[in-house]
Design a protein around this motif. Structure first.
Motif, short mmCIF file in Angstrom:
data_model
loop_
_atom_site.label_atom_id
_atom_site.label_comp_id
_atom_site.label_asym_id
_atom_site.label_seq_id
_atom_site.Cartn_x
_atom_site.Cartn_y
_atom_site.Cartn_z
N PHE A 71 -19.33 51.00 114.78
CA PHE A 71 -19.37 49.59 114.42
C PHE A 71 -20.81 49.10 114.46
N HIS A 72 -21.02 47.96 113.82
CA HIS A 72 -22.27 47.24 113.98
C HIS A 72 -21.97 45.74 113.85
N VAL A 73 -22.86 44.91 114.35
CA VAL A 73 -22.68 43.47 114.26
C VAL A 73 -22.84 43.05 112.81
N ALA A 74 -21.86 42.31 112.31
CA ALA A 74 -21.96 41.75 110.96
C ALA A 74 -22.43 40.30 111.03
N GLU A 76 -23.58 37.77 114.32
CA GLU A 76 -23.70 37.60 115.78
C GLU A 76 -23.12 36.27 116.23
N ARG A 77 -23.46 35.17 115.56
CA ARG A 77 -23.01 33.84 115.97
C ARG A 77 -21.50 33.73 115.95
N SER A 78 -20.87 34.29 114.93
CA SER A 78 -19.41 34.21 114.79
C SER A 78 -18.69 35.39 115.43
N ARG A 79 -19.44 36.29 116.07
CA ARG A 79 -18.88 37.44 116.79
C ARG A 79 -17.99 38.30 115.89
N ILE A 80 -18.57 38.71 114.75
CA ILE A 80 -17.88 39.57 113.80
C ILE A 80 -18.52 40.95 113.83
N ALA A 81 -17.69 41.97 113.99
CA ALA A 81 -18.16 43.36 113.96
C ALA A 81 -17.62 44.02 112.70
N ARG A 82 -18.43 44.88 112.12
CA ARG A 82 -18.05 45.65 110.94
C ARG A 82 -17.76 47.08 111.40
N LEU A 83 -16.55 47.56 111.17
CA LEU A 83 -16.16 48.90 111.57
C LEU A 83 -16.51 49.88 110.47
N GLU A 84 -16.80 51.12 110.87
CA GLU A 84 -17.22 52.11 109.88
C GLU A 84 -17.01 53.52 110.40
N ARG A 85 -16.97 54.45 109.47
CA ARG A 85 -17.02 55.89 109.73
C ARG A 85 -15.89 56.46 110.57
N LEU A 86 -14.71 55.95 110.43
CA LEU A 86 -13.59 56.60 111.10
C LEU A 86 -13.32 57.92 110.40
N ALA A 87 -13.37 59.00 111.15
CA ALA A 87 -13.11 60.33 110.58
C ALA A 87 -12.48 61.20 111.67
N ILE A 88 -11.49 61.97 111.26
CA ILE A 88 -10.83 62.91 112.16
C ILE A 88 -11.13 64.32 111.67
N HIS A 89 -11.48 65.19 112.60
CA HIS A 89 -11.76 66.58 112.26
C HIS A 89 -10.50 67.22 111.66
N PRO A 90 -10.67 68.07 110.63
CA PRO A 90 -9.49 68.68 109.97
C PRO A 90 -8.51 69.36 110.93
N ARG A 91 -9.00 69.93 112.03
CA ARG A 91 -8.09 70.59 112.99
C ARG A 91 -7.12 69.63 113.65
N PHE A 92 -7.44 68.32 113.63
CA PHE A 92 -6.64 67.34 114.36
C PHE A 92 -5.87 66.39 113.45
N LEU A 113 -15.87 43.71 124.60
CA LEU A 113 -17.18 43.31 124.08
C LEU A 113 -17.19 41.88 123.53
N GLY A 114 -16.03 41.24 123.48
CA GLY A 114 -15.97 39.82 123.14
C GLY A 114 -16.09 39.47 121.68
N TYR A 115 -15.84 40.40 120.79
CA TYR A 115 -15.84 40.06 119.37
C TYR A 115 -14.60 39.24 119.05
N HIS A 116 -14.71 38.42 118.01
CA HIS A 116 -13.59 37.59 117.57
C HIS A 116 -12.88 38.20 116.36
N ARG A 117 -13.65 38.89 115.52
CA ARG A 117 -13.12 39.39 114.25
C ARG A 117 -13.72 40.77 113.98
N LEU A 118 -12.86 41.68 113.53
CA LEU A 118 -13.30 43.02 113.14
C LEU A 118 -12.99 43.21 111.67
N GLU A 119 -13.99 43.65 110.92
CA GLU A 119 -13.82 43.84 109.48
C GLU A 119 -14.07 45.29 109.10
#
Length: 167
Positions: A71-74, A76-92, A113-119
């Protein structure tokens, strides 16, 4: 089967690089995704130095590295985090680890971490990721037409979010 999240550390760099280079993963990642060991280590160091603003996490299954997310902050004032790079190894794959990891990640970011919104934003052709987002409780909020140039073609993306009240 247990699923746990932990912040990545430098000893995870080779696993993360292997996962990011996997053909079945790479095709769904954006062009600015880390592609060298140095890039991965730089992101891990930033995650450790700025834990509330940037994160690279390892998904462990029964004590073994099984995937990653970040994740990274998208906004700060509105406490929005941007999610990224979800990946599962092929074995799992096929064990719904990503669903459980996403729910754990939501609780971590919203409660601890107190975020209000995740995108998150997913290439529309990535039907598997869209189905995962909806299973994990994200709400589809929109569609961006011909938003990104990918492999010489304009592709759409789908926008998802979850807010604290959704949990």
């Amino acid at each position: 089967m247990s699923v746990e999240l932990r912040r990545a550390n430098p000893s995870d760099a080779d696993f993360l690089l292997e996962l990011l280079a996997d053909e079945d993963v790479r095709q769904f990642l954006g062009p600015q995704t880390a592609s060298t060991r140095e890039d991965v280590l730089e992101e891990i160091e930033r995650s450790l130095a700025e834990p509330e603003d940037f994160g690279r996490f390892v998904i462990d299954s029964d004590g073994e590295p099984a995937g990653m997310l970040g994740f990274h902050v998208a906004n700060e004032r509105s406490r929005i985090a941007r999610l990224e790079r979800l990946a599962i190894h092929p074995r799992f794959r096929g064990r719904r680890l990503a669903d459980e990891a996403a729910r754990l990640f939501q609780r971590l970011l919203l409660s601890e971490l107190g975020y209000h919104r995740l995108e998150l934003e997913i290439y529309a052709f990535n039907e598997r990721a869209c189905a995962h987002a909806e299973r994990a409780g994200f709400v589809r909020e929109g569609w961006k037409r011909k938003a990104y140039l990918k492999d010489g073609e304009w592709v759409d993306s789908v926008l998802y979010a979850v807010v604290a009240e959704d949990l």
